[in-house]
Design an enzyme around this catalytic site. Structure first.
Site, short mmCIF file in Angstrom:
data_model
loop_
_atom_site.label_atom_id
_atom_site.label_comp_id
_atom_site.label_asym_id
_atom_site.label_seq_id
_atom_site.Cartn_x
_atom_site.Cartn_y
_atom_site.Cartn_z
N ASN A 11 0.83 -1.21 0.00
CA ASN A 11 0.00 0.00 0.00
C ASN A 11 0.86 1.26 0.00
O ASN A 11 2.06 1.19 -0.24
CB ASN A 11 -1.01 -0.01 1.15
N ARG A 12 0.27 2.40 0.31
CA ARG A 12 0.94 3.68 0.02
C ARG A 12 1.57 4.33 1.24
O ARG A 12 1.05 4.20 2.35
CB ARG A 12 -0.08 4.64 -0.59
N HIS A 54 3.54 -0.11 -2.65
CA HIS A 54 3.94 -1.52 -2.69
C HIS A 54 5.46 -1.73 -2.69
O HIS A 54 5.99 -2.56 -3.43
CB HIS A 54 3.33 -2.21 -3.91
N HIS A 67 -1.27 -10.41 -2.62
CA HIS A 67 -1.99 -9.63 -3.63
C HIS A 67 -2.65 -10.50 -4.71
O HIS A 67 -2.64 -10.11 -5.90
CB HIS A 67 -1.01 -8.62 -4.24
N SER A 68 -3.23 -11.63 -4.35
CA SER A 68 -3.97 -12.40 -5.37
C SER A 68 -5.22 -11.66 -5.76
O SER A 68 -5.89 -11.04 -4.93
CB SER A 68 -4.35 -13.78 -4.83
N TYR A 69 -5.53 -11.74 -7.06
CA TYR A 69 -6.82 -11.25 -7.56
C TYR A 69 -7.69 -12.50 -7.71
O TYR A 69 -7.34 -13.41 -8.47
CB TYR A 69 -6.67 -10.63 -8.94
N ASP A 119 -11.29 0.52 -3.24
CA ASP A 119 -9.83 0.40 -3.15
C ASP A 119 -9.44 1.02 -1.81
O ASP A 119 -8.74 2.03 -1.75
CB ASP A 119 -9.18 1.14 -4.34
N GLN A 169 -7.47 -4.57 2.78
CA GLN A 169 -7.69 -3.71 1.61
C GLN A 169 -8.55 -4.50 0.64
O GLN A 169 -8.18 -5.58 0.19
CB GLN A 169 -6.34 -3.37 0.95
N GLU A 172 -6.53 -7.87 0.59
CA GLU A 172 -5.13 -7.77 1.04
C GLU A 172 -5.15 -7.45 2.53
O GLU A 172 -5.42 -6.32 2.93
CB GLU A 172 -4.42 -6.65 0.29
#
Ligand code: BGC
Length: 374
Positions: free
Chosen positions: A101-102, A127, A201-203, A273, A310, A338
């Site tokens: 994340n940021r 990330h 981070h799997s979609y 998000d 997330q 996440e």
């Protein structure tokens, strides 16, 4: 014990060892541009559930689980060949770090020293920077555990890497349990105070990767509050009640039901998000979220010790990436859960801390549990 009994016992032990061993296999998957060998580990549990994980980025490249009729499909987005992962800008399947994340403007102060990180997301750090943990080669070895087949991955991130202080060792163990769970255990240590926030981070697309959008998936999130952000997805510092907002997933709700509502936070995220503040005590394993796809009957539950999750609805997928089954991944063709600390925590002293002190060991576990319903 007589000789016959002993040899019977030995045969039995050997047979069990072989059966357990057969659950993890390893095959070459490619080479990095600088010639490092990349291997793919295939984990298979007692029910035939199968996960493929590679030592580049600790990436889950495939996860096959049954639908309500026992038909297996791959429920994570990804590529069929290694070279495509060298351009994996959506972070498909990766372990993200050192800070998932940021971090606002790529800056934070620790022990009175200001650290400057790469800014790779507008003016912000995302990330882990230019070359995060998703783009490095991890040391991997297979394990056979009571819970199921496993692969352990370790990465030493050097002092100063991407601007972060301290030699940080990240150890990630993926176990495919015989309860049809993909369990991720993280252990992190450092030799100098630093910040960290590793996540997976799997979609997911429970109808199968490449089968279209995830807007009909029904999601529940165990959170009374979420972390609102500014237009650059940096937290404002407030933890806001979800009540009366499109962020209320306390009761099961289709992802698409409110995603296009005229809501400032949805506009800032281009959809969902955001980090949700999971109810209950951080550090204690608790239910975070669930997703259900009615067409396949697949259910995925997420459990974690992390304070937040997330929920990202693949808003930036745009059809430019072609997936494993040859189909382009369009906007919202996958979603991520996440589990993590809140974004920009190093700049928000009121958030649960992401500081890891010299000599401390940080431990965290997240479980993705698969089942079906009629
Ligand atoms: C972030 C998104 C980002 C995506 C891929 C997610 O974790 O929240 O904003 O686009 O990762 O980088």
């Amino acid at each position: 014990m007589n000789l016959r009994r002993i040899s019977l016992l030995l045969i039995l032990l050997l047979a069990t060892a072989v059966a357990v061993d057969a659950q993890v296999t390893k095959q070459p998957f490619g080479k990095t541009p600088d010639g490092q060998q990349i291997d793919l580990y295939t984990l298979r549990n007692a029910h035939g559930v199968e996960a493929k994980i590679m030592n580049y980025g600790a990436i889950v490249t495939s996860l096959k689980v049954p639908d309500r009729n026992g038909k297996f499909d791959d429920v994570v987005l990804g590529f069929s060949d290694f070279d495509s992962y060298l351009k994996n800008d959506p972070y498909f399947g990766a372990i993200v770090g050192r800070y998932g994340n940021r971090i606002a403007k790529g800056r934070f102060t620790l022990n009175g020293v200001e650290y400057k990180l790469a800014t790779n997301n507008g003016e912000n750090h995302l990330h882990g920077g230019i070359k995060g943990f998703d783009k490095v080669v991890w040391t991997a070895h297979q394990l056979t555990t009571k819970a199921g087949p496993a692969v352990a991955l370790t990465y030493l991130s050097k002092d100063g890497e991407e601007g972060y202080p301290g030699n940080l060792t990240a150890n990630v163990v993926y176990t495919l349990t015989n309860n049809d769970e993909l369990k991720i255990d993280y252990t992190v240590t450092t030799d100098k105070d630093t910040v960290h926030n590793l996540t997976h981070h799997s979609y997911f697309n429970l109808a199968g990767e490449g089968s279209g959008d995830i807007l009909n998936h029904v999601v529940t999130i165990n959170a009374n509050r979420f972390v609102p952000t500014d237009a650059g997805s940096i937290p404002t510092g407030e933890l806001k009640s979800v009540a009366g907002t499109p962020f209320d997933f306390l009761k099961p709700m289709a992802i698409g039901a409110r995603i296009n509502q005229d809501d400032e936070q949805l506009k800032f995220g281009n959809g969902y998000d955001h980090t949700w503040v999971i109810n209950g005590r951080p550090g204690v394993m608790r239910f975070a979220a669930t997703a259900y796809d009615a067409t396949s009957g697949r259910v995925m539950q997420v459990w974690t010790t992390e304070p937040g999750v997330q929920f990202y609805t693949g808003n930036f997928l745009n059809g430019t990436k072609t997936g494993k089954s040859g189909k382009a991944y369009e906007r919202r063709n996958g979603f991520c859960f996440e589990t993590q600390h809140y974004p920009d925590s190093p700049n928000h002293p009121s958030f649960p801390t992401t500081t890891l002190k010299k000599g401390q060991t940080y431990k965290s576990t997240t479980i993705y549990r698969f089942s079906t319903k009629r």
